[in-house]
Design an enzyme around this catalytic site. Sequence first.
Site, PDB file in Angstrom:
ATOM      1  N   ALA A  66       0.104  -1.323   0.128  1.00  0.00           N
ATOM      2  CA  ALA A  66       0.112  -0.502  -0.415  1.00  0.00           C
ATOM      3  C   ALA A  66       0.799   1.443  -0.463  1.00  0.00           C
ATOM      4  CB  ALA A  66      -1.365   0.275   1.356  1.00  0.00           C
ATOM      5  N   GLY A 105       0.749  -4.959   0.638  1.00  0.00           N
ATOM      6  CA  GLY A 105      -0.632  -5.156  -0.590  1.00  0.00           C
ATOM      7  C   GLY A 105      -0.264  -5.446  -1.742  1.00  0.00           C
ATOM      8  N   GLU A 108      -0.661  -9.490  -1.617  1.00  0.00           N
ATOM      9  CA  GLU A 108      -2.523  -9.729  -1.418  1.00  0.00           C
ATOM     10  C   GLU A 108      -3.076  -9.142  -2.960  1.00  0.00           C
ATOM     11  OE1 GLU A 108      -2.703  -6.602   1.551  1.00  0.00           O
ATOM     12  OE2 GLU A 108      -3.504  -8.016   2.928  1.00  0.00           O
ATOM     13  N   GLU A 128       3.978  -5.612   6.980  1.00  0.00           N
ATOM     14  CA  GLU A 128       2.862  -5.142   7.439  1.00  0.00           C
ATOM     15  C   GLU A 128       3.764  -4.910   8.867  1.00  0.00           C
ATOM     16  OE1 GLU A 128       1.854  -7.061   5.483  1.00  0.00           O
ATOM     17  OE2 GLU A 128       0.899  -5.957   3.901  1.00  0.00           O
TER      18      GLU A 128
HETATM   19  N1  3HC Z   1       4.414   4.034   0.594  1.00  0.00           N
HETATM   20  C1  3HC Z   1       5.403   5.254  -0.331  1.00  0.00           C
HETATM   21  N2  3HC Z   1       6.274   5.156  -0.387  1.00  0.00           N
HETATM   22  C2  3HC Z   1       7.582   3.890  -0.380  1.00  0.00           C
HETATM   23  C3  3HC Z   1       6.933   2.197  -0.359  1.00  0.00           C
HETATM   24  C4  3HC Z   1       5.578   1.785   0.629  1.00  0.00           C
HETATM   25  N3  3HC Z   1       4.256   0.929   0.475  1.00  0.00           N
HETATM   26  N4  3HC Z   1       7.831   1.741  -0.666  1.00  0.00           N
HETATM   27  C5  3HC Z   1       8.969   2.589  -0.337  1.00  0.00           C
HETATM   28  N5  3HC Z   1       8.609   4.064  -0.570  1.00  0.00           N
HETATM   29  C6  3HC Z   1       9.018   4.954  -1.042  1.00  0.00           C
HETATM   30  C7  3HC Z   1      10.537   5.356   0.867  1.00  0.00           C
HETATM   31  O1  3HC Z   1       9.899   6.162   0.707  1.00  0.00           O
HETATM   32  C8  3HC Z   1      11.922   5.410  -0.717  1.00  0.00           C
HETATM   33  O2  3HC Z   1      11.258   6.933  -1.236  1.00  0.00           O
HETATM   34  P1  3HC Z   1      12.477   7.703  -1.450  1.00  0.00           P
HETATM   35  O3  3HC Z   1      12.581   7.728  -2.557  1.00  0.00           O
HETATM   36  O4  3HC Z   1      11.642   9.070  -1.207  1.00  0.00           O
HETATM   37  O5  3HC Z   1      12.910   8.119   0.232  1.00  0.00           O
HETATM   38  C9  3HC Z   1      11.754   4.304  -2.128  1.00  0.00           C
HETATM   39  O6  3HC Z   1      10.302   4.534  -2.134  1.00  0.00           O
HETATM   40  C10 3HC Z   1      12.366   3.556  -2.620  1.00  0.00           C
HETATM   41  O7  3HC Z   1      12.133   2.947  -1.041  1.00  0.00           O
HETATM   42  P2  3HC Z   1      13.787   2.630  -0.555  1.00  0.00           P
HETATM   43  O8  3HC Z   1      14.864   3.508  -0.582  1.00  0.00           O
HETATM   44  O9  3HC Z   1      13.340   1.516   0.985  1.00  0.00           O
HETATM   45  O10 3HC Z   1      14.193   1.507  -1.382  1.00  0.00           O
HETATM   46  P3  3HC Z   1      14.689   0.056  -1.074  1.00  0.00           P
HETATM   47  O11 3HC Z   1      15.027  -0.306  -2.973  1.00  0.00           O
HETATM   48  O12 3HC Z   1      15.949  -0.034  -0.926  1.00  0.00           O
HETATM   49  O13 3HC Z   1      14.145  -1.135  -1.233  1.00  0.00           O
HETATM   50  C11 3HC Z   1      11.715  -2.392  -0.559  1.00  0.00           C
HETATM   51  C12 3HC Z   1      12.485  -1.159  -1.741  1.00  0.00           C
HETATM   52  C13 3HC Z   1      12.040  -3.559  -0.535  1.00  0.00           C
HETATM   53  C14 3HC Z   1      10.283  -1.932  -2.015  1.00  0.00           C
HETATM   54  C15 3HC Z   1      11.137  -1.180   0.477  1.00  0.00           C
HETATM   55  O14 3HC Z   1      11.044   0.566   0.146  1.00  0.00           O
HETATM   56  C16 3HC Z   1       9.792  -1.427   1.374  1.00  0.00           C
HETATM   57  O15 3HC Z   1      10.556  -2.344   2.127  1.00  0.00           O
HETATM   58  N6  3HC Z   1       8.948  -0.511   1.492  1.00  0.00           N
HETATM   59  C17 3HC Z   1       7.989  -0.875   2.165  1.00  0.00           C
HETATM   60  C18 3HC Z   1       6.860  -1.561   2.033  1.00  0.00           C
HETATM   61  C19 3HC Z   1       6.170  -2.503   2.408  1.00  0.00           C
HETATM   62  O16 3HC Z   1       6.033  -2.444   4.111  1.00  0.00           O
HETATM   63  N7  3HC Z   1       5.205  -3.049   1.923  1.00  0.00           N
HETATM   64  C20 3HC Z   1       3.783  -2.788   2.758  1.00  0.00           C
HETATM   65  C21 3HC Z   1       3.171  -1.253   3.312  1.00  0.00           C
HETATM   66  S1  3HC Z   1       1.716  -1.491   4.273  1.00  0.00           S
HETATM   67  C22 3HC Z   1       0.275  -2.226   3.110  1.00  0.00           C
HETATM   68  O17 3HC Z   1       0.918  -3.188   1.981  1.00  0.00           O
HETATM   69  C23 3HC Z   1      -0.740  -2.942   3.790  1.00  0.00           C
HETATM   70  C24 3HC Z   1      -1.860  -3.535   3.286  1.00  0.00           C
HETATM   71  O18 3HC Z   1      -1.362  -4.661   3.784  1.00  0.00           O
HETATM   72  C25 3HC Z   1      -3.590  -2.952   3.477  1.00  0.00           C
END
Ligand code: 3HC
Length: 689
Positions: A66, A105, A108, A128
């Site tokens: 998400a 997400g 999912e 998450e």
């Molecule tokens: N939402 C918004 N921005 C995000 C994001 C997300 N889910 N994931 C990454 N970003 C942004 C980062 O803030 C960063 O922004 P910036 O360049 O302005 O600083 C940019 O994307 C790149 O991210 P990383 O520097 O972390 O890049 P990497 O290549 O090192 O890692 C990644 C990539 C493994 C995808 C890592 O970003 C990550 O772990 N992201 C989060 C994944 C996550 O937690 N997903 C679950 C979200 S909650 C959800 O899905 C709820 C659902 O169940 C309803």
Amino acid sequence: MTALTDRVDYTITDGVAVLTLNNPPVNALSQGVRQGIKEGVEMALTDPQVGAIVLICEGRTFIAGADITEFSQGLQEPDFHGVLQSMDAASKPIVAAIHGTALGGGLETALCCHYRVAVADARFGLPEVNLGLLPGGGGTQRLPRAVGAEKATEMVTSGNPIGATEALQLGLIDIVVEGDLRAAALAFAADKIGTTSLPRLRDRDEKLQSARDNPGFFDEVRKAISRKTRGFLAPEYNIRCIEAAVNQPFDEGLATEAKLFMELLSGPQSAAQQYFFFAERQAAKVVDLPADTAERPINKVGVIGAGTMGGGIAMNMANVGLPVTLVEVKQEALDRGLAVVRRNYENTARKGRLSAEEVEARCKLIEGSLEMQDLHDCDLIIEAVFENMAVKQDIFTRLDSIARDDAILASNTSALDLNEIAGVTGRPESVIGLHFFSPANVMKLLEVVRGEKTGDDVIKTCMSFARRIRKVPVLVGVCHGFVGNRILFQRQFQADRLAHEGAAPHVIDKVLYDFGFPMGPFQMSDLAGLDIGWSKETSKGASVKDRLCELGRFGQKSSAGYYDYDDNRVPTPAPVATELFAEFAAREGIAQREISEQEILDRCLLPMINEGAKILQEGIAQRASDIDVVYVYGYGWPVYRGGPMHYANTLGLETVVEKLRKYGEQTGSDFWQPAELLLKLAGEGGRFG
Ligand code: 3HC
């Protein structure tokens, strides 16, 4: 090609509709993405020319989750569940084509597709929990149906992703693709055209049976992870959802998941952990570096000092395949240092996290030497000897004539003036502080200390290099103790005062432990050693700590300090420590009294916030969130409370100022004078950051 939204394109190839998502950098499920998927699926289902659908992403990854930035903005249409529901119920086969990371997400969404194909280096996870959340798009109900409740529980509580080979074995994906993902997904989808009975995870529950047959399973998991997850809400909520998958019909399980998701999303822990996700990424950015700043190559590293710090620092390099020369003065000390490194690696191997060959390969990368001259070909040289300015200056003077002209010279000092160290060299622009935290091979934080004259290229190189050795770098300026220790001094000072005023050390420790720190200030002192900076010859017994040392109580290493330790290092409060505090209090005219837990907490934490504000107003840290990153990664501040500056925001800065003034009046001490920045922000109704 049709652009459904600015994030999703639609094309038809040989009867297969391809929805291509393009939402850089990580294809998060922002509003435009959800809208595009919804419209694309509807269009494909009503088009008689289309027999199947492929969902694929442009750029570096499949959907990584998400869009976290949208959580604080409230629900925006289309609702994620509705989109997933329409995919799940689709009458034509939908194939997810996965590369990069299918996370949260994103996974999912893939789980709602009828089939999943992926490239060999794709990764799959529900992280998450790291944001204080649980998968709220049906992930806790569908993942256990795909991989079993046991594996799903492990994945949602740890947040760790799995690779494609494991995903294939577990049945999470249908095939691993060699070659072009799009072509393979199109061929796979074409093959499924006309399938009437589409596989839907919601309809399957054979993989839940083993957990149904083992009613004690979830409590065993709770017990196994309890130490690691102390204080966190999300792990327990994730477990409850998988329990619901096992014990409730699918739709009821979904309702349980939705309810628990909303509870977490509206709570303070998730807010803090989401904040911290972005704080960590911000910390890597240096605001005033020109974009075209070049980096210096680093292919060989030198470390001076083979003590605990130096050995640990050298291990970081060897862990990522970089050769290191480790220099000591005496053969005996060098042998001891190298033996400790080997023992550390062998311990890791015993736990199954390293092979015997890897142990050998890493040890081989660390070459011992008794000659500083051997550092002549290093690109980066890190001095890690004890904290003494004269000794460090002597080393840097010698390094200046040994090191290559373009080498970076770094000091691991934890508190000394870097400018004074740089000043003895003819190249202060190449001198920087790299403050590792003990144990240096484990702790993630690296304070990168910018001296008055440190060059931009040196800063940029060290910030990138830190990530290469898997550290979290935070740029800080020069002052006594930099960011982390400078703030810690304030807490230690108050903890000591509180003990003089009648709070027992173990009570103070417990208050901070209950707040979420792994240990309190006195336990920490015992662990570090009370004799740091103490000597028998010069001791005047001027403090409780001095007196403890005079009694041979040096902390954990002598099984006695503020606590007594048994053979298993289990502590019990030492009466002698409380007695010494009472004796010193009487001598200094301090009245001892009952002190409430709230006062202990306030008096330990508020000075940290106040010092953080001073650090910000002096420009020692670039931003408030950097201070939080230092505290979470370097000092065990519980991430579900965000860090001291975020915590101050949650208290309200006006409240912080009021409390500082109250303790100032109570103690009659200037110590409590609120920082100017704090006063300003509180006056404006503002916040840090
Ligand atoms: N939402 C918004 N921005 C995000 C994001 C997300 N889910 N994931 C990454 N970003 C942004 C980062 O803030 C960063 O922004 P910036 O360049 O302005 O600083 C940019 O994307 C790149 O991210 P990383 O520097 O972390 O890049 P990497 O290549 O090192 O890692 C990644 C990539 C493994 C995808 C890592 O970003 C990550 O772990 N992201 C989060 C994944 C996550 O937690 N997903 C679950 C979200 S909650 C959800 O899905 C709820 C659902 O169940 C309803």
